[in-house]
Write a protein that holds these residues in place. Structure first.
Motif, PDB file in Angstrom:
ATOM      1  N   VAL A  26       0.764  -1.304   0.026  1.00 22.90           N
ATOM      2  CA  VAL A  26       0.092  -0.067  -0.173  1.00 22.90           C
ATOM      3  C   VAL A  26       1.102   1.371   0.035  1.00 22.90           C
ATOM      4  CG1 VAL A  26      -1.781   1.399   1.184  1.00 22.90           C
ATOM      5  CG2 VAL A  26      -1.752  -1.162   1.306  1.00 22.90           C
ATOM      6  N   GLY A  27       0.803   2.008  -0.988  1.00 20.21           N
ATOM      7  CA  GLY A  27       1.612   3.288  -1.296  1.00 20.21           C
ATOM      8  C   GLY A  27       3.030   2.759  -1.821  1.00 20.21           C
ATOM      9  N   THR A  28       3.183   2.242  -2.848  1.00 19.31           N
ATOM     10  CA  THR A  28       4.240   1.726  -2.887  1.00 19.31           C
ATOM     11  C   THR A  28       5.289   2.519  -3.618  1.00 19.31           C
ATOM     12  OG1 THR A  28       5.232  -0.185  -4.572  1.00 19.31           O
ATOM     13  CG2 THR A  28       3.879   1.457  -5.513  1.00 19.31           C
ATOM     14  N   GLY A  29       4.977   3.772  -3.786  1.00 18.60           N
ATOM     15  CA  GLY A  29       6.151   4.829  -4.457  1.00 18.60           C
ATOM     16  C   GLY A  29       6.579   4.381  -5.531  1.00 18.60           C
ATOM     17  N   THR A  30       7.968   4.208  -5.537  1.00 17.11           N
ATOM     18  CA  THR A  30       8.602   3.848  -7.017  1.00 17.11           C
ATOM     19  C   THR A  30       8.657   2.367  -7.094  1.00 17.11           C
ATOM     20  OG1 THR A  30      10.823   4.447  -6.094  1.00 17.11           O
ATOM     21  CG2 THR A  30       9.513   5.987  -7.523  1.00 17.11           C
ATOM     22  N   GLY A  31       8.115   1.769  -6.297  1.00 19.19           N
ATOM     23  CA  GLY A  31       8.190   0.061  -6.488  1.00 19.19           C
ATOM     24  C   GLY A  31       9.039  -0.866  -5.355  1.00 19.19           C
ATOM     25  N   VAL A  32       9.860  -0.050  -4.744  1.00 19.67           N
ATOM     26  CA  VAL A  32      10.860  -0.806  -4.057  1.00 19.67           C
ATOM     27  C   VAL A  32      10.530  -1.869  -3.019  1.00 19.67           C
ATOM     28  CG1 VAL A  32      11.177   0.724  -1.982  1.00 19.67           C
ATOM     29  CG2 VAL A  32      13.086  -0.550  -2.535  1.00 19.67           C
ATOM     30  N   LEU A  33       9.392  -1.736  -2.433  1.00 21.56           N
ATOM     31  CA  LEU A  33       8.889  -2.804  -1.599  1.00 21.56           C
ATOM     32  C   LEU A  33       8.279  -4.001  -2.400  1.00 21.56           C
ATOM     33  CD1 LEU A  33       6.944  -1.018   1.307  1.00 21.56           C
ATOM     34  CD2 LEU A  33       9.078  -2.490   1.663  1.00 21.56           C
ATOM     35  N   ALA A  34       7.670  -3.624  -3.453  1.00 20.01           N
ATOM     36  CA  ALA A  34       7.141  -4.663  -4.114  1.00 20.01           C
ATOM     37  C   ALA A  34       8.181  -5.312  -4.822  1.00 20.01           C
ATOM     38  CB  ALA A  34       6.176  -3.807  -5.310  1.00 20.01           C
ATOM     39  N   LEU A  35       9.200  -4.889  -5.273  1.00 20.74           N
ATOM     40  CA  LEU A  35      10.324  -5.730  -5.922  1.00 20.74           C
ATOM     41  C   LEU A  35      11.095  -6.479  -4.821  1.00 20.74           C
ATOM     42  CD1 LEU A  35      11.722  -2.550  -8.137  1.00 20.74           C
ATOM     43  CD2 LEU A  35      10.811  -4.804  -9.120  1.00 20.74           C
ATOM     44  N   MET A  36      11.281  -5.839  -3.680  1.00 20.95           N
ATOM     45  CA  MET A  36      11.917  -6.737  -2.711  1.00 20.95           C
ATOM     46  C   MET A  36      10.955  -7.850  -2.336  1.00 20.95           C
ATOM     47  SD  MET A  36      13.600  -3.583  -0.037  1.00 20.95           S
ATOM     48  CE  MET A  36      14.371  -4.832   0.637  1.00 20.95           C
ATOM     49  N   PHE A  37       9.780  -7.715  -2.147  1.00 21.24           N
ATOM     50  CA  PHE A  37       9.100  -8.813  -1.776  1.00 21.24           C
ATOM     51  C   PHE A  37       8.872  -9.941  -2.981  1.00 21.24           C
ATOM     52  CE2 PHE A  37       7.381  -6.040   1.323  1.00 21.24           C
ATOM     53  CZ  PHE A  37       7.654  -6.581   2.391  1.00 21.24           C
ATOM     54  N   ALA A  38       8.822  -9.312  -4.279  1.00 18.15           N
ATOM     55  CA  ALA A  38       8.963 -10.600  -5.322  1.00 18.15           C
ATOM     56  C   ALA A  38      10.080 -11.237  -5.300  1.00 18.15           C
ATOM     57  CB  ALA A  38       8.793  -9.785  -6.543  1.00 18.15           C
ATOM     58  N   GLN A  39      11.371 -10.451  -4.955  1.00 21.69           N
ATOM     59  CA  GLN A  39      12.609 -11.160  -4.490  1.00 21.69           C
ATOM     60  C   GLN A  39      12.826 -12.155  -3.709  1.00 21.69           C
ATOM     61  OE1 GLN A  39      16.041  -8.499  -4.585  1.00 21.69           O
ATOM     62  NE2 GLN A  39      17.472 -10.091  -3.904  1.00 21.69           N
ATOM     63  N   ARG A  40      12.082 -12.001  -2.527  1.00 20.02           N
ATOM     64  CA  ARG A  40      12.273 -12.803  -1.334  1.00 20.02           C
ATOM     65  C   ARG A  40      11.071 -13.973  -1.327  1.00 20.02           C
ATOM     66  NH1 ARG A  40      11.182  -9.427   3.959  1.00 20.02           N
ATOM     67  NH2 ARG A  40      11.254 -11.596   4.630  1.00 20.02           N
ATOM     68  N   TYR A  41      10.062 -13.709  -2.191  1.00 17.82           N
ATOM     69  CA  TYR A  41       8.975 -14.565  -2.249  1.00 17.82           C
ATOM     70  C   TYR A  41       8.790 -15.037  -3.429  1.00 17.82           C
ATOM     71  CZ  TYR A  41       8.222 -13.646   2.477  1.00 17.82           C
ATOM     72  OH  TYR A  41       8.143 -13.303   4.094  1.00 17.82           O
ATOM     73  N   PRO A  42       9.573 -16.021  -4.423  1.00 21.43           N
ATOM     74  CA  PRO A  42       9.553 -16.342  -5.799  1.00 21.43           C
ATOM     75  C   PRO A  42       8.213 -16.789  -6.149  1.00 21.43           C
ATOM     76  CG  PRO A  42      10.888 -17.837  -4.572  1.00 21.43           C
ATOM     77  CD  PRO A  42      10.778 -16.803  -3.551  1.00 21.43           C
ATOM     78  N   LYS A  43       7.331 -17.595  -5.147  1.00 23.53           N
ATOM     79  CA  LYS A  43       6.052 -17.938  -5.533  1.00 23.53           C
ATOM     80  C   LYS A  43       4.910 -17.174  -5.367  1.00 23.53           C
ATOM     81  CE  LYS A  43       7.490 -22.697  -4.653  1.00 23.53           C
ATOM     82  NZ  LYS A  43       7.309 -24.102  -4.217  1.00 23.53           N
ATOM     83  N   ALA A  44       5.252 -15.897  -4.924  1.00 20.46           N
ATOM     84  CA  ALA A  44       4.067 -14.967  -4.659  1.00 20.46           C
ATOM     85  C   ALA A  44       3.820 -14.065  -5.722  1.00 20.46           C
ATOM     86  CB  ALA A  44       4.598 -14.144  -3.397  1.00 20.46           C
TER      87      ALA A  44
END
Length: 221
Positions: A26-44
């Motif tokens: 929520v409130g991703t800004g330029t997407g850093v959190l989304a990118l980090m979680f995609a990296q950490r959780y490869p099936k999510a």
């Protein structure tokens, strides 16, 4: 908007002991959190919501340039409307939320959205997150200590239970800088897990703990 220390620490800390298939940022800004979680959780799969059009455009560009573009969706819109749209349930909801409520606004609309509660109140975030979390799901936020105390009261009223807390200091001799809290919509069996992070050593260099935490994400670490 620049990549903030708050965001990268939250992205490295927030997690779940349960399987994670859907994550909402929520409130991703330029997407850093989304990118980090995609990296950490490869099936999510990650859904990133951002109200500011310019920031959402940057987030989409960053996602498209990454290795996880097929698992991240960036939505330009208001989280309050996104919640009402019935987007389904998520195993984890994460936010680096705005926290200024009584400060003068700047001429930069994007910065106002990022820093001021006028765009999304703590109540709206907590209630919306509670509705969208799967049973046993977890919500994570990072805030300054005073604002975290306010958010904790709101989260408790919304039905959340604290499951984890990390206190973040710039250095050991400095005041408390940020608090990271993990919440669940299911009453925990064990007491909340508490920890402390010092970003820097006394000489101003980055601490080993901070380097280890972010070493898998930041190229200069």
């Amino acid at each position: 908007m620049k990549v903030s220390t708050d965001a990268v620490i939250l992205g490295a800390i927030a997690g779940s002991t349960q399987p994670v298939r859907r994550i909402l940022d929520v409130g991703t800004g330029t997407g850093v959190l989304a990118l980090m979680f995609a990296q950490r959780y490869p099936k999510a799969r990650v859904v990133a919501v951002e109200i500011d059009r310019g920031a959402a455009g940057q987030a989409k560009e960053n996602v498209e340039s990454s290795s996880w573009a097929d698992r991240i969706s960036v939505c330009n819109g208001d989280f309050r409307e996104f919640d009402l749209a019935g987007a389904g349930q998520f195993d984890m909801v994460v936010s680096n939320p705005p926290y200024y409520s009584n400060h003068l606004l700047s001429a930069d609309t994007g910065r106002n959205h990022a820093l001021h509660q006028g765009a999304l109140s703590f109540e709206e975030l907590a209630v919306g997150a509670f509705r969208m979390l799967a049973k046993g799901g977890v919500g994570w936020v990072i805030l300054p200590p005073r604002q975290m105390a306010d958010f904790e009261r709101v989260a408790g009223s919304a039905g959340f239970f604290g499951i984890a807390m990390m206190e973040v200091y710039d250095r050991a001799d400095k005041p408390l800088l940020r608090v990271i809290r993990g919440f669940s919509n299911r009453s925990p069996i064990d007491p909340p897990v508490e920890s402390t992070l010092f970003i820097k050593e006394a000489d101003g260099s980055y601490s080993d703990a901070y380097r280890q935490l972010l070493g898998g994400f930041l190229l200069n670490f």
